[in-house]
Motif scaffolding. Structure first.
Motif, PDB file in Angstrom:
ATOM      1  N   ASN A  96       0.834  -1.208   0.000  1.00  0.00           N
ATOM      2  CA  ASN A  96       0.000   0.000   0.000  1.00  0.00           C
ATOM      3  C   ASN A  96       0.869   1.258   0.000  1.00  0.00           C
ATOM      4  O   ASN A  96       0.590   2.230   0.705  1.00  0.00           O
ATOM      5  N   ASP A  97       1.899   1.214  -0.820  1.00  0.00           N
ATOM      6  CA  ASP A  97       2.868   2.309  -0.829  1.00  0.00           C
ATOM      7  C   ASP A  97       2.243   3.639  -1.209  1.00  0.00           C
ATOM      8  O   ASP A  97       2.661   4.685  -0.741  1.00  0.00           O
ATOM      9  N   GLY A  98       1.219   3.598  -2.058  1.00  0.00           N
ATOM     10  CA  GLY A  98       0.604   4.832  -2.516  1.00  0.00           C
ATOM     11  C   GLY A  98      -0.196   5.550  -1.458  1.00  0.00           C
ATOM     12  O   GLY A  98      -0.573   6.706  -1.629  1.00  0.00           O
ATOM     13  N   HIS A 132       7.510  11.234  -2.228  1.00  0.00           N
ATOM     14  CA  HIS A 132       6.716  10.355  -3.077  1.00  0.00           C
ATOM     15  C   HIS A 132       5.353  10.129  -2.433  1.00  0.00           C
ATOM     16  O   HIS A 132       5.261   9.674  -1.298  1.00  0.00           O
ATOM     17  N   SER A 134       2.328   9.088  -4.550  1.00  0.00           N
ATOM     18  CA  SER A 134       1.343   8.352  -5.356  1.00  0.00           C
ATOM     19  C   SER A 134       2.001   7.157  -6.034  1.00  0.00           C
ATOM     20  O   SER A 134       3.179   7.168  -6.350  1.00  0.00           O
ATOM     21  N   ASP A 135       1.168   6.133  -6.308  1.00  0.00           N
ATOM     22  CA  ASP A 135       1.634   4.907  -6.961  1.00  0.00           C
ATOM     23  C   ASP A 135       2.779   4.262  -6.169  1.00  0.00           C
ATOM     24  O   ASP A 135       3.127   4.678  -5.069  1.00  0.00           O
ATOM     25  N   SER A 136       3.398   3.267  -6.751  1.00  0.00           N
ATOM     26  CA  SER A 136       4.498   2.590  -6.086  1.00  0.00           C
ATOM     27  C   SER A 136       5.818   3.252  -6.432  1.00  0.00           C
ATOM     28  O   SER A 136       6.050   3.647  -7.578  1.00  0.00           O
ATOM     29  N   THR A 139       7.521   1.468  -9.137  1.00  0.00           N
ATOM     30  CA  THR A 139       7.040   1.842 -10.467  1.00  0.00           C
ATOM     31  C   THR A 139       7.715   3.126 -10.930  1.00  0.00           C
ATOM     32  O   THR A 139       8.092   3.265 -12.100  1.00  0.00           O
ATOM     33  N   PHE A 140       7.876   4.047  -9.995  1.00  0.00           N
ATOM     34  CA  PHE A 140       8.572   5.305 -10.310  1.00  0.00           C
ATOM     35  C   PHE A 140       9.998   5.029 -10.789  1.00  0.00           C
ATOM     36  O   PHE A 140      10.468   5.620 -11.768  1.00  0.00           O
ATOM     37  N   ASP A 143       9.946   3.651 -14.276  1.00  0.00           N
ATOM     38  CA  ASP A 143       9.700   4.725 -15.246  1.00  0.00           C
ATOM     39  C   ASP A 143      10.941   5.595 -15.430  1.00  0.00           C
ATOM     40  O   ASP A 143      11.155   6.172 -16.502  1.00  0.00           O
TER      41      ASP A 143
END
Length: 247
Positions: A96-98, A132, A134-136, A139-140, A143
């Protein structure tokens, strides 16, 4: 960017209380700052392999990147040695990183300056800090063009002596062998001998500030001399601090 001057050492666990008592007297700091950091080591997804041609310079270097944040420890008592039976469990950071805001520091460093007459390690470090939300974060990183290669946890304390930062810590890694079925991540010592690592360093804002660098070198050498009967501060092997990707 900072120009970091540093010296390092290590001590057995049996010398820890004597060492921190000495630093309390030296610095006048009776309550040192706690250290609890989590680091991810990453590398670029795509390795650049230049085509070498006569008369052309194709020197593009890529680096491993370190990503640092804080972690909540499980009341680790540094006064006592860590044994295999200790149940050190940390929460899974990216569950639940976001939902949670977290501060990360992204770090890339050059290989330290070479030379036989170096009195301390001198290294250029490039950093960027982000929040940070939002999102994981994984994932960042993807990207951004990086993939995770390794991770580790630090637990220790920090003293301040003028411009010198003194850190005493132990390094932990995942214990995948005995961590099955645990709600979280089980940790174990990287160095099972229970040694503490010591790093004494000064951050100079810019490598062109020659006067500040010379002054910082003198201060570290003076500390090195002062502590020589307790432990020996040394220059680390610069080749082990080379974060460049091998082409």
């Amino acid at each position: 960017m900072v120009h970091q001057l540093s010296l390092v050492s290590s001590i057995p666990h049996s010398q820890y209380l004597q060492t921190i008592s000495s630093f309390k007297v030296l610095t006048g700091l009776l309550q040192p700052q706690p250290i609890s950091t989590y680091s991810i080591l990453t590398k670029p997804n795509h390795i650049f392999k230049p085509k070498f041609e006569p008369g052309k310079i194709n020197q593009i270097e890529q680096y491993y990147m370190k990503c640092n944040t804080t972690w909540s420890d499980t009341d680790i008592d540094l006064n006592n040695p860590i044994i295999k039976e200790d149940n050190i469990i940390v929460s899974k950071l990216f569950t639940n990183d976001g939902e949670n805001e977290r501060v990360w520091t992204l770090n890339i460093s050059d290989i330290p300056i070479a030379g036989k007459n170096q009195q301390v390690c001198q290294q250029q470090i490039y950093e960027s800090t982000l929040i940070h939300t939002s999102d994981s974060f994984l994932t960042f990183l993807l990207d951004l063009g990086y993939e995770v290669k390794n991770q580790y946890w630090l637990k220790g304390i920090r003293f301040f002596y003028g411009d010198i930062i003194i850190e005493i810590y132990k390094v932990f890694i995942r214990d995948d062998q005995d961590g099955e079925g645990i709600d979280g991540i089980k940790l174990k010592l990287l160095d099972e001998s229970n040694q503490f690592q010591i790093k004494c360093y000064i951050n100079i804002k810019n490598s062109t500030e020659i006067e500040s660098i010379n002054s910082g070198i003198k201060e570290l050498v003076k500390l090195q001399e002062y502590l020589k009967n307790l432990f020996i501060l040394e220059i680390p092997d610069r080749m082990y601090m080379d974060s460049r990707l091998k082409q």
